[in-house]
Scaffold this motif. Structure first.
Motif, PDB file in Angstrom:
ATOM      1  N   GLU A   1       7.572   6.494 -10.521  1.00  0.00           N
ATOM      2  CA  GLU A   1       6.737   7.405  -9.732  1.00  0.00           C
ATOM      3  C   GLU A   1       5.957   6.656  -8.658  1.00  0.00           C
ATOM      4  O   GLU A   1       5.768   7.170  -7.554  1.00  0.00           O
ATOM      5  N   GLU A   2       5.508   5.452  -8.981  1.00  0.00           N
ATOM      6  CA  GLU A   2       4.777   4.659  -7.987  1.00  0.00           C
ATOM      7  C   GLU A   2       5.718   4.163  -6.890  1.00  0.00           C
ATOM      8  O   GLU A   2       5.328   4.091  -5.724  1.00  0.00           O
ATOM      9  N   LYS A   3       6.940   3.856  -7.244  1.00  0.00           N
ATOM     10  CA  LYS A   3       7.917   3.438  -6.232  1.00  0.00           C
ATOM     11  C   LYS A   3       8.145   4.563  -5.224  1.00  0.00           C
ATOM     12  O   LYS A   3       8.150   4.333  -4.013  1.00  0.00           O
TER      13      LYS A   3
ATOM     14  N   LYS B   1       4.779   6.669   1.391  1.00  0.00           N
ATOM     15  CA  LYS B   1       3.581   6.213   2.104  1.00  0.00           C
ATOM     16  C   LYS B   1       3.933   5.163   3.150  1.00  0.00           C
ATOM     17  O   LYS B   1       3.459   5.225   4.295  1.00  0.00           O
ATOM     18  N   TYR B   2       4.779   4.203   2.798  1.00  0.00           N
ATOM     19  CA  TYR B   2       5.148   3.144   3.727  1.00  0.00           C
ATOM     20  C   TYR B   2       6.028   3.679   4.864  1.00  0.00           C
ATOM     21  O   TYR B   2       5.906   3.230   6.003  1.00  0.00           O
ATOM     22  N   ASP B   3       6.905   4.639   4.562  1.00  0.00           N
ATOM     23  CA  ASP B   3       7.692   5.281   5.627  1.00  0.00           C
ATOM     24  C   ASP B   3       6.755   5.944   6.636  1.00  0.00           C
ATOM     25  O   ASP B   3       6.950   5.836   7.854  1.00  0.00           O
ATOM     26  N   GLU B   4       5.727   6.626   6.132  1.00  0.00           N
ATOM     27  CA  GLU B   4       4.764   7.296   7.004  1.00  0.00           C
ATOM     28  C   GLU B   4       3.988   6.269   7.845  1.00  0.00           C
ATOM     29  O   GLU B   4       3.794   6.458   9.049  1.00  0.00           O
ATOM     30  N   MET B   5       3.569   5.169   7.212  1.00  0.00           N
ATOM     31  CA  MET B   5       2.848   4.121   7.950  1.00  0.00           C
ATOM     32  C   MET B   5       3.707   3.559   9.077  1.00  0.00           C
ATOM     33  O   MET B   5       3.225   3.376  10.200  1.00  0.00           O
TER      34      MET B   5
END
Length: 148
Positions: free
Chosen positions: A122-124, A130-134
């Protein structure tokens, strides 16, 4: 934009629950120590890692700002902790929770150590989104997979 075959970047190696990935680097980020778990999970031999920049395993999905934050904390003598997606030698990947800190001798910074731990699925998923959005916000390349 570089295109990758559908198999590249899609194969995950799971870090076993009872394993820790450990490495040390000199002050410029070159690996001076790598444990067997690091070598095995990353797909390298230990001697292939020694002397190489630690960013050898940086996955292109990682936002640049995460590593800027890490170096900023380390340079101000603080520990950095965070979620990292790493790139294997075979272009697969693995996720870890990393803790990076300075190693001091007689009050002088001499190297950095990093200990990485496995994380739940779930954290992955959360951090991938989140990183894609960043990366999108920061105008960095966004990975696309093309099926033929």
């Amino acid at each position: 934009m570089k295109e990758y075959s559908e198999s590249e970047f899609l194969i995950e190696t799971i870090v076993p629950e009872d394993e820790l990935i450990v490495s040390r680097t000199d002050l410029s980020g070159k690996i001076t120590y790598a444990n067997e778990t690091f070598a095995s999970i990353s797909g390298y031999e230990v001697d292939e890692l020694i002397g190489k920049p630690h960013n050898l395993v940086r996955h292109p999905d990682m936002p640049k700002r995460i590593f800027k934050e890490m170096w900023s904390k380390l340079e101000s003598e603080q520990k950095w902790q965070g979620y990292v997606k790493n790139l294997r030698k075979d272009k697969g990947f693995y996720w870890v929770y990393a803790s990076v800190s300075g190693v001091y001798k007689d009050g002088k910074l001499v190297e950095y150590k990093s200990i990485r731990f496995p994380i739940p699925y779930e954290e992955k998923v959360f951090y991938q989104k989140k990183y894609d959005e960043m990366r999108n916000i920061d105008g960095e390349n966004i990975r696309t997979v093309i099926y033929k």
